[in-house]
Design an enzyme around this catalytic site. Structure first.
Site, PDB file in Angstrom:
ATOM      1  N   ARG A 104      -2.837  -6.630  37.974  1.00  0.00           N
ATOM      2  CA  ARG A 104      -1.413  -6.782  38.225  1.00  0.00           C
ATOM      3  C   ARG A 104      -1.036  -5.904  39.407  1.00  0.00           C
ATOM      4  O   ARG A 104      -1.228  -4.686  39.368  1.00  0.00           O
ATOM      5  CB  ARG A 104      -0.667  -6.344  36.961  1.00  0.00           C
ATOM      6  CG  ARG A 104       0.728  -6.849  36.871  1.00  0.00           C
ATOM      7  CD  ARG A 104       1.275  -6.566  35.503  1.00  0.00           C
ATOM      8  NE  ARG A 104       1.569  -5.150  35.320  1.00  0.00           N
ATOM      9  CZ  ARG A 104       2.560  -4.706  34.556  1.00  0.00           C
ATOM     10  NH1 ARG A 104       3.315  -5.556  33.907  1.00  0.00           N
ATOM     11  NH2 ARG A 104       2.774  -3.417  34.409  1.00  0.00           N
ATOM     12  N   THR A 108       4.576  -5.790  43.007  1.00  0.00           N
ATOM     13  CA  THR A 108       5.206  -7.088  42.702  1.00  0.00           C
ATOM     14  C   THR A 108       5.094  -7.450  41.216  1.00  0.00           C
ATOM     15  O   THR A 108       5.814  -8.321  40.739  1.00  0.00           O
ATOM     16  CB  THR A 108       4.519  -8.215  43.492  1.00  0.00           C
ATOM     17  OG1 THR A 108       3.158  -8.327  43.021  1.00  0.00           O
ATOM     18  CG2 THR A 108       4.511  -7.930  44.990  1.00  0.00           C
ATOM     19  N   ASP A 200      -1.157   2.260  29.613  1.00  0.00           N
ATOM     20  CA  ASP A 200      -2.028   1.347  30.361  1.00  0.00           C
ATOM     21  C   ASP A 200      -3.307   1.112  29.555  1.00  0.00           C
ATOM     22  O   ASP A 200      -4.151   2.002  29.429  1.00  0.00           O
ATOM     23  CB  ASP A 200      -2.353   1.954  31.733  1.00  0.00           C
ATOM     24  CG  ASP A 200      -3.099   0.968  32.616  1.00  0.00           C
ATOM     25  OD1 ASP A 200      -4.152   0.435  32.167  1.00  0.00           O
ATOM     26  OD2 ASP A 200      -2.643   0.707  33.728  1.00  0.00           O
ATOM     27  N   ASP A 203      -6.757   1.667  31.424  1.00  0.00           N
ATOM     28  CA  ASP A 203      -7.041   3.085  31.678  1.00  0.00           C
ATOM     29  C   ASP A 203      -7.401   3.816  30.386  1.00  0.00           C
ATOM     30  O   ASP A 203      -8.309   4.651  30.362  1.00  0.00           O
ATOM     31  CB  ASP A 203      -5.838   3.760  32.340  1.00  0.00           C
ATOM     32  CG  ASP A 203      -5.728   3.406  33.812  1.00  0.00           C
ATOM     33  OD1 ASP A 203      -6.709   2.870  34.374  1.00  0.00           O
ATOM     34  OD2 ASP A 203      -4.663   3.646  34.411  1.00  0.00           O
TER      35      ASP A 203
HETATM   36  C1  PRP Z   1      -2.836  -5.126  32.254  1.00  0.00           C
HETATM   37  C2  PRP Z   1      -3.110  -5.801  30.930  1.00  0.00           C
HETATM   38  C3  PRP Z   1      -2.784  -7.234  31.236  1.00  0.00           C
HETATM   39  C4  PRP Z   1      -1.629  -7.115  32.189  1.00  0.00           C
HETATM   40  C5  PRP Z   1      -0.363  -7.375  31.443  1.00  0.00           C
HETATM   41  O1  PRP Z   1      -3.888  -5.302  33.111  1.00  0.00           O
HETATM   42  O2  PRP Z   1      -4.424  -5.599  30.459  1.00  0.00           O
HETATM   43  O3  PRP Z   1      -3.852  -7.954  31.824  1.00  0.00           O
HETATM   44  O4  PRP Z   1      -1.646  -5.775  32.695  1.00  0.00           O
HETATM   45  O5  PRP Z   1       0.708  -7.368  32.286  1.00  0.00           O
HETATM   46  P1  PRP Z   1       1.542  -8.698  32.631  1.00  0.00           P
HETATM   47  O6  PRP Z   1       1.794  -9.397  31.335  1.00  0.00           O
HETATM   48  O7  PRP Z   1       2.801  -8.163  33.252  1.00  0.00           O
HETATM   49  O8  PRP Z   1       0.744  -9.521  33.586  1.00  0.00           O
HETATM   50  P2  PRP Z   1      -3.990  -4.582  34.547  1.00  0.00           P
HETATM   51  O9  PRP Z   1      -3.396  -5.460  35.602  1.00  0.00           O
HETATM   52  O10 PRP Z   1      -3.409  -3.204  34.451  1.00  0.00           O
HETATM   53  O11 PRP Z   1      -5.524  -4.572  34.838  1.00  0.00           O
HETATM   54  P3  PRP Z   1      -6.718  -3.831  34.064  1.00  0.00           P
HETATM   55  O12 PRP Z   1      -6.920  -4.587  32.781  1.00  0.00           O
HETATM   56  O13 PRP Z   1      -7.839  -3.986  35.015  1.00  0.00           O
HETATM   57  O14 PRP Z   1      -6.330  -2.390  33.826  1.00  0.00           O
HETATM   58  N1  URA Z   2      -0.288  -3.397  31.222  1.00  0.00           N
HETATM   59  C1  URA Z   2      -0.614  -2.382  30.386  1.00  0.00           C
HETATM   60  O1  URA Z   2      -1.795  -1.991  30.295  1.00  0.00           O
HETATM   61  N2  URA Z   2       0.370  -1.810  29.666  1.00  0.00           N
HETATM   62  C2  URA Z   2       1.642  -2.213  29.739  1.00  0.00           C
HETATM   63  O2  URA Z   2       2.504  -1.657  29.037  1.00  0.00           O
HETATM   64  C3  URA Z   2       1.963  -3.265  30.622  1.00  0.00           C
HETATM   65  C4  URA Z   2       0.969  -3.844  31.342  1.00  0.00           C
END
Ligand code: PRP
Ligand code: URA
Length: 209
Positions: A104, A108, A200, A203
């Site tokens: 994400r 944006t 997150d 993380d």
């Molecule tokens: C996080 C989570 C989802 C997304 C949710 O991933 O694991 O995939 O955000 O957010 P949204 O519903 O607003 O799209 P992230 O983009 O942080 O990537 P990661 O899993 O690599 O940490």
């Molecule tokens: N992605 C995450 O990992 N946590 C949130 O709360 C939103 C998006």
């Protein structure tokens, strides 16, 4: 319209409380996500089709049932979805696993696709797309779009914590997809994080920042 199921099983709710806690470290967080994924997989597979068989027991013949061999696929949205895969495979070990890589964009909040690898027989499988978080819904909507474009017809989405905004986005974009959630939270904050959520997920699972 797709249905939304919130799993309120006491074990799921108990374990979820611990992963929400900011004091919970990476090792425990990872173990708990794995365990919750197994418990959710148990619930989500309730309607798997069965077929009748006869089994010779030491005493007689039992008319009994086994799974009819429906082809299943599990699709984690990278990275955080990876944390749920092993927990699901404990119950459905023959499922194929595809991967959809999205992150994400922090400014944006839109998903950016960077990797897609799916089972070759996409059109014949039923899929469970998994990601711990459904925030704006952008990532889940995009991942399911990606699967549908390649021929998938029967898709479910499973996550741990969802925001109402994400559920709405999914219902609008994919009304045919049922959503399975461990907790439906209050809202998103200005940075697109779920409140109260768990932070997150990627993380916390992988110990990054
Ligand atoms: C996080 C989570 C989802 C997304 C949710 O991933 O694991 O995939 O955000 O957010 P949204 O519903 O607003 O799209 P992230 O983009 O942080 O990537 P990661 O899993 O690599 O940490
Ligand atoms: N992605 C995450 O990992 N946590 C949130 O709360 C939103 C998006």
């Amino acid at each position: 319209m797709g249905k939304v199921f919130v799993f309120d099983h006491p074990l799921i709710q108990h374990k979820l409380s611990y992963i929400r806690d900011k004091k919970t470290g990476t090792k425990e967080f990872r173990e708990l996500v794995d365990e919750i994924a197994t418990l959710m997989a148990f619930e989500i597979t309730r309607d798997l089709p069965l077929e009748e068989v006869e089994v010779e027991t030491p005493v007689g013949v039992a008319k009994t049932k086994i799974l009819s061999g429906k082809k299943l696929g599990v699709i984690p949205i990278l990275r955080a979805g990876l944390g749920m895969v092993d927990g699901i495979l404990k119950l459905i070990p023959a499922a194929k696993v595809g991967h959809i890589g999205l992150y994400r964009d922090p400014k944006t909040l839109k998903p950016v696709e960077y990797y897609v690898k799916l089972p070759s027989d996409v059109e014949e499988r039923d899929f469970i797309v998994v990601d711990p978080m459904l925030a704006t819904g952008g990532s889940a909507v995009e991942a399911i779009e990606c699967l549908k474009k390649r021929g998938a017809k029967n898709i479910r989405f499973m996550c741990l914590v969802a925001a109402p905004e994400g559920v709405k986005a999914m219902e609008e974009a994919h009304p045919d997809v049922d959503i399975y959630i461990a907790a439906l939270d209050e809202k998103l904050n200005d940075h697109g994080y779920i409140v109260p959520g768990l932070g997150d997920a990627g993380d916390r699972l992988f110990g990054t920042k």
